[in-house]
Design an enzyme around this catalytic site. Structure first.
Site, PDB file in Angstrom:
ATOM      1  N   LYS A  33       0.816  -1.211   0.000  1.00  0.00           N
ATOM      2  CA  LYS A  33       0.000   0.000   0.000  1.00  0.00           C
ATOM      3  C   LYS A  33       0.853   1.266   0.000  1.00  0.00           C
ATOM      4  O   LYS A  33       2.055   1.240   0.244  1.00  0.00           O
ATOM      5  CB  LYS A  33      -0.948  -0.013   1.203  1.00  0.00           C
ATOM      6  CG  LYS A  33      -2.087  -1.015   1.047  1.00  0.00           C
ATOM      7  CD  LYS A  33      -3.100  -0.930   2.176  1.00  0.00           C
ATOM      8  CE  LYS A  33      -4.284  -1.851   1.921  1.00  0.00           C
ATOM      9  NZ  LYS A  33      -5.287  -1.809   3.015  1.00  0.00           N
ATOM     10  N   ARG A  86      -3.463 -10.232   5.316  1.00  0.00           N
ATOM     11  CA  ARG A  86      -4.037 -10.250   3.957  1.00  0.00           C
ATOM     12  C   ARG A  86      -2.975  -9.707   3.005  1.00  0.00           C
ATOM     13  O   ARG A  86      -2.575  -8.543   3.117  1.00  0.00           O
ATOM     14  CB  ARG A  86      -5.304  -9.402   3.904  1.00  0.00           C
ATOM     15  CG  ARG A  86      -5.998  -9.369   2.545  1.00  0.00           C
ATOM     16  CD  ARG A  86      -7.245  -8.513   2.579  1.00  0.00           C
ATOM     17  NE  ARG A  86      -7.920  -8.467   1.290  1.00  0.00           N
ATOM     18  CZ  ARG A  86      -7.631  -7.592   0.326  1.00  0.00           C
ATOM     19  NH1 ARG A  86      -6.673  -6.677   0.517  1.00  0.00           N
ATOM     20  NH2 ARG A  86      -8.283  -7.623  -0.833  1.00  0.00           N
TER      21      ARG A  86
END
Length: 285
Positions: free
Chosen positions: A230, A264
């Protein structure tokens, strides 16, 4: 100092699935526009099959499939198109790994219902925490499946303008806690908490959440962390999502030390290795 790992269990099709050690959830994006280009499978069956095999072969405990990109400025698609993408991917997953624990990443209640009823999906992963579809909480309660409750404000298009908090850690925990109460009142027993890294938070706020991640155990629920590649990693480092594996692994280790139950990730092999190293450290006297 590492946080003591709290053990939980989930009701999966009437059987208890023990979260007695950290689990790895591999990401399968059946979209053409995910923020990380390396994860895009679109609707090419061969690409989807290759990705499913990779996730399983590298040791994932769960597969998280998404058909709607949460990237800012991503194309808005209809529920019918989202389900069509998921239907294709779920057909392939069930043909390759019929017993895999599958989570569907959707904020739409009807899409969630169809995936559970048609494909026996085990978990619903809602990035909006019920805010983008008022029927989601009641639907999950009726389906009797575990629910990943993520924190986000607004929509993927507006979330970056909604980062004003009094105290970000306290506010996010309070917001999640209030929704947990609503879910419990409806009969949803299995809730997994996701602080929502990268959603309606600045880079600094993301790192404050990570620093104080152990405080989320006050909710007494399993904790999922999703920081894979991210912007909180690649922007401070001046790199791209494609170059962010090392930073992802570093933060995954921080999350594991804080007692995360599920990672995740796009990169399953590396996350599984991080879990093994973490477990070796924890096993020492």
């Amino acid at each position: 100092m590492a946080t003591e790992f709290k053990k939980y269990s989930l009701n999966i099709h009437g059987s208890l699935y023990e979260l007695d050690s950290p689990k790895v959830m591999g990401i399968l994006n059946v979209t053409p526009d995910s923020f990380y280009s390396g994860s895009r499978c679109s609707t090419d069956d061969a690409l989807i099959e290759r990705r499913v095999h990779q996730i399983i072969d590298e040791g994932a405990d769960m597969i998280d499939i998404g058909g709607y990109s949460s990237r800012r400025n991503a194309d808005d698609i209809s529920p019918e198109e989202e389900y069509a993408r998921l239907d294709r991917g779920l057909r392939i997953i069930r043909s390759i790994a019929p017993d895999a624990i599958v989570s569907v990443d959707t904020f739409r209640a009807d899409v969630a219902r169809r995936c559970v009823e048609n494909w026996g999906v085990e978990i619903i992963n809602d990035i909006s925490g019920g805010d983008l579809d008022n029927a989601m909480f009641e639907t999950v309660a009726a389906l009797k499946v575990p629910y990943i409750l993520m924190h986000m404000r607004g929509t993927p298009a507006t979330m970056n303008t909604l980062t004003q908090y009094d105290k970000v850690v306290v506010d996010v925990i309070k917001d999640l806690g209030a929704k947990v109460q609503r879910l419990n009142a409806l009969g949803v027993a299995d809730v997994i908490i996701d602080p929502g890294f990268g959603f309606s938070k600045t880079i600094e706020q993301n790192y404050r959440l990570m620093k104080h991640l152990a405080l989320f155990h006050s909710l007494a629920l399993p904790l999922l962390v999703g920081i894979s590649r991210k912007s909180m990693i690649y922007r401070p480092l001046g790199i791209t999502p494609e170059q962010s594996l090392n930073g992802t692994t570093a933060l995954n280790m921080v999350a594991l030390a804080a007692g995360a139950h599920i990672l995740r990730v796009h990169d399953v092999k590396e996350a599984c290795e991080a879990v093994k190293i973490h477990n070796l450290i924890k096993s020492q006297d």
